[in-house]
Write an enzyme that holds these catalytic residues in place. Structure first.
Site, PDB file in Angstrom:
ATOM      1  N   CYS A 141       0.826  -1.206   0.000  1.00 32.77           N
ATOM      2  CA  CYS A 141       0.000   0.000   0.000  1.00 32.77           C
ATOM      3  C   CYS A 141       0.863   1.259   0.000  1.00 32.77           C
ATOM      4  O   CYS A 141       1.679   1.453   0.902  1.00 32.77           O
ATOM      5  CB  CYS A 141      -0.929  -0.004   1.211  1.00 32.77           C
ATOM      6  SG  CYS A 141      -2.017   1.444   1.270  1.00 32.77           S
ATOM      7  N   LYS A 180       2.706  -9.571  -0.148  1.00 32.84           N
ATOM      8  CA  LYS A 180       2.492  -8.751  -1.342  1.00 32.84           C
ATOM      9  C   LYS A 180       3.332  -7.493  -1.192  1.00 32.84           C
ATOM     10  O   LYS A 180       3.211  -6.773  -0.203  1.00 32.84           O
ATOM     11  CB  LYS A 180       1.020  -8.387  -1.506  1.00 32.84           C
ATOM     12  CG  LYS A 180       0.724  -7.660  -2.812  1.00 32.84           C
ATOM     13  CD  LYS A 180      -0.766  -7.393  -2.976  1.00 32.84           C
ATOM     14  CE  LYS A 180      -1.070  -6.830  -4.374  1.00 32.84           C
ATOM     15  NZ  LYS A 180      -0.369  -5.600  -4.682  1.00 32.84           N
ATOM     16  N   HIS A 210       4.264  -6.227  -7.205  1.00 35.82           N
ATOM     17  CA  HIS A 210       3.761  -5.168  -8.077  1.00 35.82           C
ATOM     18  C   HIS A 210       4.974  -4.473  -8.685  1.00 35.82           C
ATOM     19  O   HIS A 210       5.835  -3.976  -7.961  1.00 35.82           O
ATOM     20  CB  HIS A 210       2.931  -4.173  -7.258  1.00 35.82           C
ATOM     21  CG  HIS A 210       2.259  -3.127  -8.084  1.00 35.82           C
ATOM     22  ND1 HIS A 210       1.135  -2.465  -7.672  1.00 35.82           N
ATOM     23  CD2 HIS A 210       2.542  -2.624  -9.309  1.00 35.82           C
ATOM     24  CE1 HIS A 210       0.757  -1.602  -8.583  1.00 35.82           C
ATOM     25  NE2 HIS A 210       1.614  -1.684  -9.593  1.00 35.82           N
ATOM     26  N   ASN A 243       1.985  -8.598 -10.538  1.00 35.62           N
ATOM     27  CA  ASN A 243       0.911  -7.622 -10.347  1.00 35.62           C
ATOM     28  C   ASN A 243       1.256  -6.337 -11.083  1.00 35.62           C
ATOM     29  O   ASN A 243       2.343  -5.789 -10.912  1.00 35.62           O
ATOM     30  CB  ASN A 243       0.754  -7.354  -8.849  1.00 35.62           C
ATOM     31  CG  ASN A 243      -0.379  -6.406  -8.505  1.00 35.62           C
ATOM     32  OD1 ASN A 243      -0.358  -5.775  -7.455  1.00 35.62           O
ATOM     33  ND2 ASN A 243      -1.372  -6.287  -9.371  1.00 35.62           N
TER      34      ASN A 243
END
Length: 415
Positions: A141, A180, A210, A243
């Site tokens: 995030c 993640k 990501h 991602n």
């Protein structure tokens, strides 16, 4: 006689625990029995079906109803919305409101954010027994609220801390731990490679990467670095989910071939089009956005989804058509309660059926590209796109953290 007495004494001594050593039969002084051996890494991934198509964790948006809709159209693995470990571990009301599932909602990873190993562990232990397949640590995030809360991508500069959390989860939980993350920085790939290796060594069974840094968000998104993801895939031996950069179904195979990854994850494209993984746009399985909206509403009613979450999904699903039918955008924005939302979605569907009957070429989707390719392309359309993004943000559930994805709806990045 002496021999007999000596033999009896030796037998007696042999039957007693050796001084200073714990008994291994489960008494108070015995070493704790080890947790039953769990599957990890590749064996775990194969046990859950080696999924290739993954729905991202999205704050207040990857809730049960949305996950079940995605699963109807090809999604093979889903993450829960990001759950705050401190709140989850201390507030029963938060747990009840934020976590729900059903037997068909598998495989499922529950994602937590946090910066304290004991707190994240305590939260994970409060998940209903057998309800998830793994627990994921959010290190992706990039939003300001994550900076303030000291979690998400703002932990990437503290590898010792992340490693400690992962090791704690792996050692103490009966199910696997996953992570993640984003690229650590744009200029030095080695930092991302090193972190991935450390997380694997700490016990992470799966990584999701990501291919952007935490600075790459909103209108500063930039392209996703599939080359960097491919380099990390070559480094680690555990499954890696790619991602970023998945706009349409055809991108799935391109990404898998380019990166060599085990799966691809979508957030923003899937958030607009839950049927993204159903096949190419020409596929007979592809429903119109207005059909998806009403299908979702049926699931939302079934699973008692909160009003604000339903409304936010409606604005994502119907974004393109609402740029054309602005009166319906106002109706949707003012809707209170399920019935009014359903009436607005039904009116929208009737309008779009008329558009298609007249041969209208107005696109069915556009939210994913709202910053890069605003519908219409002129300045007026750009202003409308900005207004629409603001409407979505205002209708999203809670604070800035709930703007749409784990990495926020306000962020244009494909998370």
């Amino acid at each position: 006689v002496t021999t007999t007495i000596l033999g009896d004494l030796l037998t007696l001594v042999a039957s007693l625990p050796f001084l200073g050593l714990p008994q291994m039969s489960g008494g108070e002084d015995a070493s704790p029995a080890p947790v039953a051996e769990k599957l990890r890494g590749r064996a775990f991934w194969e046990a859950i079906g080696s999924p290739k198509l993954v729905c991202a964790p999205m704050v207040d948006q990857s809730e049960l109803a949305f996950r079940m809709l995605c699963r109807r159209y090809g999604t093979e693995l889903c993450y829960t919305p990001m759950l705050h470990s401190r709140m989850f571990s201390s507030q029963p009301k938060y747990r009840k409101e934020q976590f729900s599932t059903c037997p068909e909602d598998r495989p499922l990873f529950a994602q937590f954010c946090g910066d304290d190993p004991a707190t994240v562990l305590a939260a994970a232990r409060l998940l209903p027994a057998g309800s998830v397949d793994a627990v994921d640590l959010n290190c992706g995030c990039p939003q300001g609220i994550a900076r303030k809360g000291h979690y998400g991508a703002f932990l990437l500069s503290e590898p010792d801390l992340i490693e400690g959390i992962v090791r704690k989860l792996d050692q103490e939980l009966s199910f696997p731990a996953t992570v993640k993350m984003r690229l650590v920085n744009a200029n030095e790939l080695q930092d991302s490679l090193n972190l991935a290796s450390r997380l694997e060594a700490a016990g992470a069974s799966v990584l999701c990467l990501h291919g952007r840094t935490k600075e790459m968000k909103g209108q500063s998104t930039g392209p996703c670095d599939w080359d960097a993801i491919a380099a990390v895939k070559r480094r680690v031996g555990i499954p890696l989910i790619a991602n970023g950069g998945i706009q349409k179904f055809e991108d799935v195979e391109r990404c898998l071939l380019h990166t060599g990854c085990d799966a691809v994850m979508s957030s923003e494209a899937l958030l607009e089009n839950p049927a993204l993984f159903a096949g190419p746009a020409s596929s007979s399985r592809k429903p119109f956005q207005d059909d998806l909206a009403l299908e979702y509403m049926g699931l939302a009613k079934l699973y008692s989804t909160p009003h604000k979450q339903i409304k936010a999904h409606m604005f994502h699903f119907l974004y393109a058509g609402l740029q054309l039918h602005t009166d319906l955008r106002a109706q949707l924005g003012q809707a209170k309660g399920f019935d009014e939302l359903h009436a607005a979605a039904t009116a929208f569907r009737e309008r779009r059926i008329e558009d298609r009957a007249k041969g209208s070429s107005w696109p069915d989707t556009g939210w994913y590209l709202r910053y890069r390719e605003p519908l219409g392309g002129d300045e007026k359309k750009k202003r409308k796109a900005a207004e629409m993004a603001s409407t979505i943000a205002a209708s999203a559930p809670s604070e800035k953290v709930a703007r749409g994805t784990e990495e926020s709806v306000a962020e244009a990045a494909e998370n």
